[in-house]
Design an enzyme around this catalytic site. Structure first.
Site, short mmCIF file in Angstrom:
data_model
loop_
_atom_site.label_atom_id
_atom_site.label_comp_id
_atom_site.label_asym_id
_atom_site.label_seq_id
_atom_site.Cartn_x
_atom_site.Cartn_y
_atom_site.Cartn_z
N THR A 17 -11.18 25.78 7.73
CA THR A 17 -10.29 25.54 6.59
C THR A 17 -10.68 24.25 5.87
O THR A 17 -10.75 24.21 4.64
CB THR A 17 -8.82 25.47 7.05
OG1 THR A 17 -8.52 26.66 7.78
CG2 THR A 17 -7.87 25.35 5.88
N LYS A 38 -8.10 33.83 1.84
CA LYS A 38 -8.00 33.93 3.31
C LYS A 38 -7.48 35.34 3.53
O LYS A 38 -6.26 35.58 3.48
CB LYS A 38 -7.00 32.87 3.83
CG LYS A 38 -6.65 32.98 5.29
CD LYS A 38 -7.47 32.10 6.17
CE LYS A 38 -7.16 32.36 7.64
NZ LYS A 38 -8.04 31.62 8.55
N1 LIG Z 1 -13.86 16.64 8.94
C1 LIG Z 1 -12.65 16.57 9.54
N2 LIG Z 1 -11.95 15.42 9.56
C2 LIG Z 1 -10.73 15.36 10.17
N3 LIG Z 1 -10.14 16.39 10.77
C3 LIG Z 1 -10.80 17.57 10.79
C4 LIG Z 1 -12.08 17.72 10.18
N4 LIG Z 1 -12.48 19.00 10.38
C5 LIG Z 1 -11.50 19.61 11.04
N5 LIG Z 1 -10.49 18.76 11.30
C6 LIG Z 1 -9.22 19.00 12.01
O1 LIG Z 1 -9.47 19.92 13.06
C7 LIG Z 1 -8.46 20.89 13.11
C8 LIG Z 1 -9.07 22.27 12.92
O2 LIG Z 1 -9.59 22.38 11.60
P1 LIG Z 1 -9.38 23.68 10.74
O3 LIG Z 1 -10.17 23.49 9.48
O4 LIG Z 1 -7.94 23.99 10.59
O5 LIG Z 1 -10.10 24.74 11.71
P2 LIG Z 1 -10.18 26.35 11.60
O6 LIG Z 1 -9.91 26.71 10.18
O7 LIG Z 1 -11.57 26.69 12.04
O8 LIG Z 1 -9.16 26.87 12.57
C9 LIG Z 1 -7.43 20.54 12.02
O9 LIG Z 1 -6.37 19.84 12.60
C10 LIG Z 1 -8.19 19.67 11.07
O10 LIG Z 1 -7.34 18.75 10.43
MG LIG Z 2 -8.46 27.92 9.37
#
Ligand SMILES: Nc1ncnc2c1ncn2[C@@H]1O[C@H](COP(=O)(O)OP(=O)(O)O)[C@@H](O)[C@H]1O
Ligand SMILES: [Mg+2]
Length: 236
Positions: A17, A38
């Site tokens: 995301t 999505k």
């Molecule tokens: N570059 C980043 N900096 C800070 N937090 C991140 C970063 N990438 C991911 N996160 C954190 O990691 C967690 C998972 O990220 P997310 O994008 O929601 O994963 P997915 O969509 O693969 O389930 C979230 O809480 C997000 O805020």
């Molecule tokens: Mg996600």
């Protein structure tokens, strides 16, 4: 230029995301009319009589998108599980035609659409139908979001293997959440090892941004960080 990109990951909670929103915002700054999608969200929460997904709201906010939420996210489930399981337990039939039609509308409306997958490439959506089938149905190339550290070589290569087996083009892989200071040997060497093993371009490492919070919609500096650290041109 393809009509869009499908953002998959080596796992759930890996940064899809955050990366998808960063890419959408970054591409928008280049002057393209961009859409986000999505197709299937699980773990949505009831608010004002409807199910709302944090991922969807985060993506929508990244580009101030005004598309109908029913198009951006045609299938919304409440249980935080694989769609096959959540839909069975909730007694909901996942309507893939609705997903295809929504994507088709968004891809006609916009120059480029960023589609966030769900979990990893072999997460089951329906009986005998996986995320990789959805990618084929939408006829999109993918990028893979991977963990920066230990364990990522295996997960990334397995994801590439499944994509290739299905004839899906992999535009590259991105890591998310690399610690600002003192990343370890695995973080430093993984991109090169993965590239050498599967010839998939490494598009960059999105640094850890402590201000980012998907659940509260706080996007921190991810758009600026994406422009600085990710080879956005290779995605288009
Ligand atoms: N570059 C980043 N900096 C800070 N937090 C991140 C970063 N990438 C991911 N996160 C954190 O990691 C967690 C998972 O990220 P997310 O994008 O929601 O994963 P997915 O969509 O693969 O389930 C979230 O809480 C997000 O805020
Ligand atoms: Mg996600």
């Amino acid at each position: 230029m393809s009509k869009g990109i499908f953002v998959t990951g080596t796992d759930t909670d890996i940064g899809k995301t955050v990366v998808a929103a960063g890419l959408a915002g970054a591409i928008k700054t280049k002057g393209l009319d961009i859409g986000v999608m999505k197709p299937i969200a699980t773990g949505a929460v009831k608010a004002e009589g409807r199910l709302v997904s944090d991922d969807v709201m985060f993506l929508v906010k990244s580009i101030d998108c005004d598309d109908d939420l029913g198009l951006v996210n045609p299938v919304t489930l409440e249980l935080p599980m694989a769609p096959l399981v959540a839909s069975r337990l909730e007694g909901v039939e996942i309507d893939l035609n609705k997903v295809r039609e929504a994507y088709s509308t968004l891809s006609r409306r916009h120059e480029f659409v960023i589609v966030e997958g769900i979990g990893g490439i072999l997460v089951p959506i329906k009986e005998g139908y996986f995320v990789s089938d959805l990618v084929q149905d939408l006829d999109l190339p993918v990028i893979i979001v991977a963990r920066p550290g230990l364990g990522t070589i295996n997960h990334t290569l397995l994801t590439v293997k499944e994509a290739r087996h299905r004839g899906i083009e992999v535009r590259g892989f991105i890591t998310s959440g690399v610690a600002k200071q003192g990343s370890g040997i695995a973080e430093r060497t993984n991109p090169e090892v993965i590239q050498a093993a599967c010839s998939i371009p490494f598009l960059g490492a999105l640094p850890f941004d402590p201000k980012v919070d998907v659940s509260s919609g706080e996007r921190g500096d991810i758009i600026e960080l994406t422009l600085k650290h990710i080879d956005v041109g290779k995605i288009l």
